[in-house]
Design an enzyme around this catalytic site. Structure first.
Site, PDB file in Angstrom:
ATOM      1  N   ASP A  10       0.857  -1.193   0.000  1.00  9.43           N
ATOM      2  CA  ASP A  10       0.000   0.000   0.000  1.00  9.43           C
ATOM      3  C   ASP A  10       0.887   1.235   0.000  1.00  9.43           C
ATOM      4  OD1 ASP A  10      -2.505  -1.151  -0.022  1.00  9.43           O
ATOM      5  OD2 ASP A  10      -2.721  -1.171   2.152  1.00  9.43           O
ATOM      6  N   ARG A  80      -9.091   8.875   1.179  1.00 10.57           N
ATOM      7  CA  ARG A  80      -8.381   7.839   0.411  1.00 10.57           C
ATOM      8  C   ARG A  80      -8.919   7.770  -1.013  1.00 10.57           C
ATOM      9  NH1 ARG A  80      -9.496   2.543   3.438  1.00 10.57           N
ATOM     10  NH2 ARG A  80      -7.747   1.696   2.233  1.00 10.57           N
ATOM     11  N   LYS A 110      -9.560  -0.813  -5.931  1.00 16.29           N
ATOM     12  CA  LYS A 110     -10.223  -1.301  -4.717  1.00 16.29           C
ATOM     13  C   LYS A 110     -11.187  -0.220  -4.211  1.00 16.29           C
ATOM     14  CE  LYS A 110      -6.563   0.273  -1.542  1.00 16.29           C
ATOM     15  NZ  LYS A 110      -5.480  -0.132  -0.634  1.00 16.29           N
ATOM     16  N   HIS A 111     -12.135  -0.586  -3.358  1.00 12.54           N
ATOM     17  CA  HIS A 111     -12.431  -1.874  -2.744  1.00 12.54           C
ATOM     18  C   HIS A 111     -13.678  -2.413  -3.436  1.00 12.54           C
ATOM     19  CE1 HIS A 111     -10.335   0.634   0.202  1.00 12.54           C
ATOM     20  NE2 HIS A 111      -9.770  -0.483   0.633  1.00 12.54           N
ATOM     21  N   HIS A 123     -12.105  -4.264   8.765  1.00  8.00           N
ATOM     22  CA  HIS A 123     -11.036  -4.715   9.658  1.00  8.00           C
ATOM     23  C   HIS A 123     -11.623  -5.170  11.000  1.00  8.00           C
ATOM     24  CE1 HIS A 123      -8.659  -2.247   6.860  1.00  8.00           C
ATOM     25  NE2 HIS A 123      -7.608  -2.921   7.260  1.00  8.00           N
ATOM     26  N   ASP A 194      -9.085  -8.698  -0.499  1.00  6.54           N
ATOM     27  CA  ASP A 194      -8.492  -7.829   0.515  1.00  6.54           C
ATOM     28  C   ASP A 194      -7.874  -8.748   1.572  1.00  6.54           C
ATOM     29  OD1 ASP A 194      -7.798  -5.577   1.954  1.00  6.54           O
ATOM     30  OD2 ASP A 194      -9.784  -4.667   1.848  1.00  6.54           O
TER      31      ASP A 194
END
Length: 463
Positions: A10, A80, A110-111, A123, A194
């Site tokens: 990343d 982001r 992504k995502h 997460h 992911d």
């Protein structure tokens, strides 16, 4: 059997930088680049990052973030992404992908199929994207549809999309991978999951079993960041599924062949696969990339609000800087990036700046020191380096404004979004990152050595 490895990381911009040491150049977040309205700048920044990654042997980047941020309070994606408009996201993504391809680095959108409408972080938990088929097709999938011929890889996320599959996470859904992605969208590239160690996966399936389910559903790559017994168990179950026929040999061959074809297309089998470390340093510290870094910072950094005309500051005013110890600064901690970085940049303009270092999430001791010290200064500059894993300084800054209404308080933030940087804060500059070039330009702005342009892409919360 000797296949070149995918080396991936990343490097999204802002403080998202797995490669952070040795003088690497850093760029603003995607939002910061896109709000300039300049596709050429996005291309140049992407190419500069790609050239640095290629120089050290990295050949895949887990970017661009193609999520359309449908709500400004969608905290999971935030800055982001490229923005709130699907056409802007698609346009900027196209130039972003082109820049990396010219540098020889494979991009990964992504995502997938889109997480811009949720504030549930996979997460930590399982989330459902409760959007209709038409909404998903016309908005979330729009950037993928527009960049279909450019994207070599997509990263599929761990959310549930009831319009397509009400039971499985997308990363384990044959319906989403095959019917939606391969057949309807027509995507011919690589599908990677992911990270499989996220709690959404653990809660729904258990991590080892989910790896098998993802491969069965059609994933070409399974992203496993665990290096201990969980990885070993996932590998054992994958072998067992292959030997039992649960994961058919023909399917395995087809999925691997697709990945190998893309490795050939991107030159991974060529003579340039092995890199020269000495050349890597020359590339990273080159004037070309340094100029691109500074150009991007000067285009992105801007004033969000200055309702009391506090800026610019004069050099004779006594300033207290309350600067967080950012995780990105600690991770690098070399002569280029280190705690107290903004202080160094401010000292170029005035010697009347004192530093109070605080934790990223300030402690009670930090707060007590700040209130004790601030009474002796004319101006308080306080950082608001925020991210998904930190509460940052928001509550502290709210309290400061309430308790010290007459104090000049300048907030240096890495995001202008109102959930993160409330409109009640009267003086805010946004740097879209906490790395050297962005903070240097921010310091120049504070002391009047730089006059920023207003962002070309305006938002309702701008002054």
């Amino acid at each position: 059997y000797n296949a070149p490895l995918h080396l991936c990381l990343d490097q999204e911009g802002d403080s998202s930088a797995d490669f952070c040491r040795g003088g690497v150049r850093f760029f603003p977040s995607q939002w910061g680049l896109a709000r300039t309205g300049d596709p050429q700048l996005v291309y140049e920044a992407a190419k500069a990052v790609g050239m640095q990654l290629a120089a050290i042997g990295v050949n895949v980047i887990h970017s661009p973030v193609l999520d359309v941020v449908l709500h400004p309070d969608s905290t999971y994606i935030g800055t982001r992404g490229f923005g709130t408009d699907r056409d802007l996201v698609a346009q900027m993504a196209s130039h972003f992908i082109r820049g990396f391809k010219e540098a020889g680095v494979m991009t990964c959108g992504k995502h997938y199929p889109g997480r811009g409408s949720t504030d549930v972080d996979d997460h930590h938990d399982v989330g459902a994207i409760d959007r209709t088929d038409q909404e998903l097709w016309e908005t979330e999938l729009y950037p993928y549809r527009k960049t279909l011929g450019q994207l070599p890889m997509i990263m599929i996320g761990h959310s549930i999309y009831p319009a397509w599959d009400g039971e499985n996470l997308a990363s384990c859904s044959p319906t989403i991978m095959q019917e939606v992605t391969r057949n309807r969208l027509g995507f011919e590239g690589i599908i990677t999951t992911d990270s499989m160690i996220m709690l959404a996966i653990a809660k729904k399936y258990g991590i080892p079993r989910a790896c098998v389910l993802a491969a069965k559903a059609g994933a070409n790559l399974v992203l496993m960041k665990e290096t201990g017994p969980i990885r070993d168990e996932a590998y054992r179950l994958m072998l067992e599924a292959a030997r039992s026929g649960e994961l058919p040999e023909r399917q395995i061959d087809e999925q691997i062949a697709r990945t190998l074809r893309w490795k050939v297309d991107y030159g991974l089998y060529g003579d340039n696969y092995i890199k020269d470390p000495a050349q890597a340093v020359r590339t990273i510290r080159s004037a070309e990339i340094g100029n691109a870094e500074m150009k991007a910072a000067r285009a992105a950094v801007h004033v969000v609000r200055d309702e009391k005309n506090a800026l610019p500051l004069s050099g004779d005013r006594r300033v207290l800087l309350a600067e967080q110890i950012a995780s990105a600064h600690l991770n690098a901690n070399d002569k280029y990036v280190y705690p107290g970085l903004l202080w160094d940049k401010l000292l170029r303009h005035s010697r009347n700046v004192s530093l109070l270092e605080m934790e990223a999430d300030p402690t009670e001791t930090d707060r007590a020191k700040l209130y004790d010290y601030v009474q002796y200064y004319d101006v308080l500059i306080i950082t608001h380096y925020s991210g998904r894993s930190t509460l940052s300084t928001r509550k502290l800054i709210d309290d400061l404004h309430a308790r010290l209404p007459d104090k000049t308080i300048v907030v240096v933030a890495n995001s202008p979004l109102p959930y993160n940087t409330p409109v009640s804060w009267p003086c805010v500059i946004c740097t879209y990152g906490c790395m050297p070039a962005m903070l240097e330009v921010g310091a120049d702005l504070i002391y009047g050595a730089f006059t920023p342009a207003r962002p070309a892409i305006s938002q309702p919360w701008d002054q």
